[in-house]
Design a protein around this motif. Structure first.
Motif, PDB file in Angstrom:
ATOM      1  N   ILE A  44       0.770  -1.370  -0.161  1.00  0.00           N
ATOM      2  CA  ILE A  44       0.010  -0.044   0.158  1.00  0.00           C
ATOM      3  C   ILE A  44       0.919   1.219  -0.136  1.00  0.00           C
ATOM      4  N   MET A  45       2.079   1.007   0.763  1.00  0.00           N
ATOM      5  CA  MET A  45       2.737   2.264   0.498  1.00  0.00           C
ATOM      6  C   MET A  45       3.615   2.604  -0.415  1.00  0.00           C
ATOM      7  N   GLN A  46       3.891   1.328  -1.100  1.00  0.00           N
ATOM      8  CA  GLN A  46       4.557   1.424  -2.282  1.00  0.00           C
ATOM      9  C   GLN A  46       3.616   2.239  -3.251  1.00  0.00           C
ATOM     10  N   GLU A  47       2.448   1.662  -3.301  1.00  0.00           N
ATOM     11  CA  GLU A  47       1.277   2.059  -4.296  1.00  0.00           C
ATOM     12  C   GLU A  47       1.316   3.777  -4.134  1.00  0.00           C
ATOM     13  N   GLN A  48       1.289   4.151  -2.783  1.00  0.00           N
ATOM     14  CA  GLN A  48       1.114   5.590  -2.628  1.00  0.00           C
ATOM     15  C   GLN A  48       2.238   6.518  -3.127  1.00  0.00           C
ATOM     16  N   GLN A  49       3.484   5.879  -3.149  1.00  0.00           N
ATOM     17  CA  GLN A  49       4.409   6.589  -3.261  1.00  0.00           C
ATOM     18  C   GLN A  49       4.839   6.703  -4.726  1.00  0.00           C
ATOM     19  N   GLU A  50       4.710   5.420  -5.235  1.00  0.00           N
ATOM     20  CA  GLU A  50       5.346   4.891  -6.572  1.00  0.00           C
ATOM     21  C   GLU A  50       4.116   5.172  -7.765  1.00  0.00           C
ATOM     22  N   GLU A  51       2.906   5.114  -7.332  1.00  0.00           N
ATOM     23  CA  GLU A  51       1.736   5.284  -8.571  1.00  0.00           C
ATOM     24  C   GLU A  51       0.742   6.410  -8.154  1.00  0.00           C
ATOM     25  N   ALA A  52       0.197   6.267  -7.061  1.00  0.00           N
ATOM     26  CA  ALA A  52      -0.719   7.452  -6.654  1.00  0.00           C
ATOM     27  C   ALA A  52       0.038   8.745  -6.825  1.00  0.00           C
ATOM     28  N   ARG A  53       1.110   8.643  -6.275  1.00  0.00           N
ATOM     29  CA  ARG A  53       1.920   9.888  -6.242  1.00  0.00           C
ATOM     30  C   ARG A  53       2.233  10.786  -7.548  1.00  0.00           C
TER      31      ARG A  53
END
Ligand code: SF4
Length: 596
Positions: free
Chosen positions: A499-508
């Protein structure tokens, strides 16, 4: 890097991390080993920062994070709190003591941690771009070309996921709708009537098999679920979103919403006689100061007048109290609703009420209107929020009359009314969904979305594609929930690191208005733990199966002292293996190890 999960083993770890094991070997006892390791970790962080200038800023950051985690994992308190000792495991490895309990996933975690600590994080490519020696407009143009190229990659990644607004999907589903109508004997008029769908909810494997292709394991799982009297139900509309060719995987997220895996059925059936005790993960019983009311925060309360939904999500938080789809008797009695409203009247701190259930839009217009009117008459209720998945499962329920009625309770400057829906995947966004949202928006009602970040919607850019599409429909992303730590829904869980990876690398990478959601983990009894702030949690151990153990700090930790919550995550390696099994390349996810 070629991904090979079997390369993490005791022997490889011993070879790669001799220095760590030598420290443990030299120690006289476990506590001395613990102290020596702690000093080693701190010293390595110092060396990376001050003595080894070859490390990039990124490597230094990773070393800092790994050092923080290792120090917490080595602490004696952690061993006592979780009943497992990483220090003991290292002690045994250093002395060649057999530890068959230590899994590949355990070695993968430790290996990534120590490599990160040493400034050589595994699986992360160094930056090879050549920085142009230019400035001003020229630099901006170079950067702009670079950004164009990044966006092209993002779009390509998001385009992998076919939305329900894609012309091919619409054509296919039009045919599917006609098939389902024919199989169920529904006229066009009936199909457009939400009451017909509610009267014809699909509640067993034979009726489901009559309207879509079921794989054998799906048929068995549904049969067992029905036999065990687990809540199960699919609206005919939602069944029409399923493909007749499930092998293509286009409807994977849709099927996973409603067709339970066998592990879920078995887990639920095991405790069929004590569901409330076994499955009330959020400890709702301990946070309900009055019947139909839940309160976890100062100014908001949940009101649950209607305890069922037209369709059942497998991972439903309330699987312990929802009996079946549109169960008769799900509507609370008038007397109980009045008592709950009285409780709200007597608590002026409650400025916002979330009406949920179950799904309140599955009630008739009359009962819903009566509840909304009474809430609107309470002077301190400033916002009424309605939690509903009907725009997704039964969009025809959002009639113009319903939208008008709900919108009539808005009084700008005095009270707002909004809806929070629950779209999981772009394939659920159909012309019917868009029209339902539009009817609400035209009445001045804001619509938000809560995504449950399950395994089935967790591939690279899968949820970014959803945020992007929802925003085009006027729906604002609100929360991304980590699936709850419920044992029976283990198959739906995703490591917090993902979830953190998704937030930083995709959603961001999306414009700000499209990533307005906050990632949260719901902690039993305490409520939302906001994952974006690293200080809200700590990794305190790595168990033998490779799962991380987190200590979640309560949301009011800076105001009053409250106990923290210890929760076990799912092993990252297991998650990557599952992704590989559905055709993903785990190497694409390799930075996941460095999110905590
Ligand atoms: S819509 Fe919400 S309450 Fe209803 S089954 Fe799904 S998760 Fe549970």
């Amino acid at each position: 890097m070629i991904w090979n999960s079997s390369r993490w083993s005791a022997s490889v770890f011993k070879k790669d991390h001799r220095r760590v094991l030598a420290i443990v070997q030299d120690a006289a006892d476990l506590d001395v080993a613990r102290k020596a390791l702690y000093h080693y970790v701190t010293e390595r962080q110092y060396e990376i920062y001050f003595d080894e200038p070859e490390h990039s800023g990124f490597e230094m950051t990773v070393a800092r994070d790994c050092a923080r985690v290792l120090r917490a994992v080595l602490a004696r308190n952690s061993d006592a709190g979780v009943g497992f000792s990483v220090t003991q495991a290292l002690w045994d490895l250093a002395r060649d003591v057999e530890r068959p309990d230590l899994s590949q996933a355990f070695f993968a975690e430790l290996s990534h941690l120590f490599r990160g600590l040493n400034g050589t994080p595994e699986g992360i490519e160094p930056d090879s771009s050549i920085q142009a020696a230019v400035s001003g407009r020229e630099a901006a143009q170079v950067r702009s070309r670079e950004l164009d190229s990044i966006w092209e990659d993002i779009e390509e990644a998001m385009d992998r996921y076919e939305s329900g607004l894609d012309p091919d999907a619409m054509k296919r589903r039009d045919m599917r709708r006609r098939q389902v109508q024919e199989a169920m004997g529904a006229t066009d008029q009936e199909w457009r009537d939400w009451r017909w769908h509610v009267r014809n909810i699909i509640e067993d494997q034979d009726r489901l098999a009559a309207v879509t292709t079921l794989r054998e394991y799906e048929r068995v799982a549904v049969e067992q679920a029905v036999h065990a009297k687990l809540p199960f139900g699919i609206t005919p509309y939602y069944a029409s979103l399923m493909d007749d060719e499930p092998e293509f995987g286009r409807d994977r997220a849709i099927r996973a919403q409603v067709i339970p895996p066998v592990s879920y059925v078995q887990g639920m059936a095991e405790h069929a006689d004590r569901r409330a005790g076994a499955f009330d993960f959020m400890l709702e019983a301990d946070t309900s100061p009055a019947d139909l009311i839940t309160r976890r925060y100062p100014a908001i309360a949940i009101l649950k007048p209607f305890n069922t939904c037209p369709q059942i999500c497998v991972y439903c938080q309330r699987n312990w109290e929802i009996e079946r789809a549109m169960a008769p008797g799900a509507m609370a009695s008038k007397a109980d609703i009045e008592k709950a409203l009285n409780w709200i009247r007597e608590h002026p701190a409650i400025r916002e009420v979330l009406v949920t259930g179950g799904d309140p839009l599955a009630m008739g217009d009359g009962p819903l209107e009566r509840i909304l009117k009474k809430l609107a008459d309470i002077p301190h209720v400033e916002i009424i929020r309605i939690g509903t998945r009907t725009p997704v499962t039964l969009p025809m329920r959002v009639t113009p009359d319903l939208a008008r009625m709900i919108g009539s309770f808005r009084e700008p400057g005095v009270r707002d009314v909004c809806l929070v829906t629950h779209v999981e995947h772009v394939s659920e966004v159909t012309p019917e969904f868009v029209a339902a949202v539009d009817r609400l928006k035209r009445r001045g009602l804001s619509v938000y979305n809560q995504l449950v970040f399950t395994f089935h919607v967790s591939r690279r850019f899968e949820s970014a594609a959803l945020r992007q599409l929802l925003r085009k429909c006027g729906v604002e992303p609100y929360y991304t929930f980590a699936p709850k730590g419920k044992d029976e829904t283990e198959d739906y869980r995703v490591p917090i690191a993902r979830i953190m990876q998704e937030q930083q690398e995709e959603a961001r990478l999306l414009p700000g208005m499209r990533r307005t959601d906050a990632p949260v983990f719901n902690v039993p009894g305490l409520g939302k733990n906001h994952l974006r702030a690293a200080q809200n949690r700590d990794v305190i151990s790595i168990l033998a199966d490779g799962s991380r153990v987190y200590e979640f700090h309560p949301w009011e930790k800076n105001i009053v002292e409250r106990d923290s919550y210890i929760g076990q995550d799912v092993p990252i390696l297991t998650y990557l293996e599952r992704l590989a099994a559905i055709g993903e390349d785990p190497a694409e996810y390799s930075s996941i190890w460095y999110y905590y």
